[in-house]
Design a protein around this motif. Structure first.
Motif: not given
Length: 413
Positions: A50-54, A67-71, A133-144
């Protein structure tokens, strides 16, 4: 000897289950599972996103998952594929569309192609925290979101009625639904190999032939008929991050789940007893915690580990490299993560899960009991017959590793 080890393992599990009512419901004081803010790794990750650090990759499903796993420092090489419908997303899972699971010591991620992402993260004090959570389709951050329905399985007899981890072994039908279940309420490295992996794809099995992986069943008047399904024949690996569902990650996954569930149960029980005594333990409660610390110590020291199959386990090379990259190095370069893989999992038989969130979250009254029992078990000057399987040299090496790498050991340990 194998029978005796299994008997001890089963008796310990039964004893814990028999005392499941000793502590209050996990959603009530003093635990307050749903009211307390989680402190697990994934909740911190969400704040960073959310803070843009990832930064995540939204170019496609596979890229996003990678990318989720790597982060989260979860290796893609830990991939395991399950085709039994033991998940919230059961309508999407089948032998043709297995669910992929990935893990490190504190976070477990499940992914169904075309479906949602499921996460279990271990909170040091609350146990398993479940997200979906759904995999984002619009480039928005995920919403778990916190997944409440997970408690239907993840806070039942398999976990000692506290929020824990579950690994199922079943004979699935042609579409993944369960026809028969095995090793109910048992988890960990003491579960016989011939009762594991039902409903899972398994690669790299080597000499392990007596297992329940890689087939589905059909009910007939004569009983269940098994139909082999070699991995990769009913689905394409191209849809997944790696082209295997290797035996070694599955063995470590089982080991971790066994430890996490025991540690979480010990945390809840200790907290309940302290609350009942207003911060003090009654003699009866202290005795019960002593026994529980004994069980945790035995588990940490692999007392009931089943032997590896004849010929050992090769293990996927990429996974071994990824796993060993997070070693806590002790004297002479030795570490608890150093593999043996010929007859047992590790050279140095004290679990690396002693560095995990589940162990760190143990209340002091339990953790100090475990430390004391570890010291006794590893004392070569006063050998304990219960740990006679550990040679004196291995005990000495373990003491050195633990002294240098474990935070909070008592002075003089």
């Amino acid at each position: 000897m194998k029978f005796c080890a299994l008997l001890l393992f089963c008796l310990h599990a039964a004893a814990l289950a028999g005392r499941a009512g000793d502590y209050q419901d996990f959603d009530q004081p003093p635990h307050d599972y749903w009211k307390r803010a989680p402190q697990d790794r994934f909740s911190r990750w969400m704040n960073d996103v959310k803070a843009g650090r990832v930064q995540l990759d939204y170019s496609g499903e596979k890229a996003f998952i990678a990318s989720v796993l790597k982060s989260l420092d979860i290796p893609a090489s830990s991939q395991m594929l399950s085709f039994s419908t033991t998940s919230l997303q059961l309508s999407l899972i089948s032998p043709r569309t297995p669910r992929a699971l990935y893990f490190n010591e504190d976070v477990y991620v499940g992914y169904v192609v075309g479906g949602k992402v499921e996460v279990v993260a271990v909170d040091p004090e609350l146990g398993g925290i479940f997200y979906i959570f759904d995999i984002p389709r619009n480039g928005q951050p995920p919403r778990p979101e916190r997944a409440t329905r997970c408690m239907n399985c993840h806070a039942r007899e398999d976990t000692g009625y506290v929020p824990g981890l579950v690994v199922k072994s079943v004979i699935p039908g042609p579409t993944g639904g369960s026809l028969e279940s095995f090793r109910q309420a048992l988890s960990g490295h003491g579960v016989p190999l011939n009762q594991r992996f039902g409903g899972w794809y398994l690669t790299g099995a080597g000499g392990l032939t007596n297992h329940l992986a890689n087939f589905y069943g059909r009910s007939t008047p004569q009983g269940i008929v098994r139909n082999p399904i070699p991995p990769g024949t009913m689905f394409s690996y191209d849809r997944y991050l790696v082209a295997h569902s290797d035996l070694l990650p599955q063995l470590l996954h089982e080991h971790q789940i066994g430890f996490v569930n025991r540690a979480i149960e010990a945390t809840y029980r200790t907290r309940t007893y302290l609350d009942a005594g207003q911060g003090k333990l009654s003699p009866e409660h202290a005795k019960i915690l002593d026994e529980q610390a004994k069980g945790l110590t035995r588990y940490l020291l692999f007392a009931d580990e089943v032997p590896l199959p004849v010929g050992g386990v090769a293990g996927d090379e990429e996974f071994k490299t990824d796993f060993l990259s997070q070693r806590h190095i002790g004297p002479g370069g030795a570490a608890l993560k150093d593999f043996e893989l010929r007859t047992r999992l590790f050279q140095n038989r004290c679990s690396y899960m002693i560095y995990s969130a589940a162990f760190r979250g143990l209340p002091a009254e339990m953790k100090q009991r475990v430390f004391a029992r570890l010291a006794q078990a590893l004392d070569s000057g006063k050998p304990n017959p219960e740990f006679a399987y550990l040679p004196a040299a291995e005990k000495q090496k373990l003491r050195g590793i633990l002294r240098e790498t474990v935070v909070g050991l008592p002075s003089g340990w």
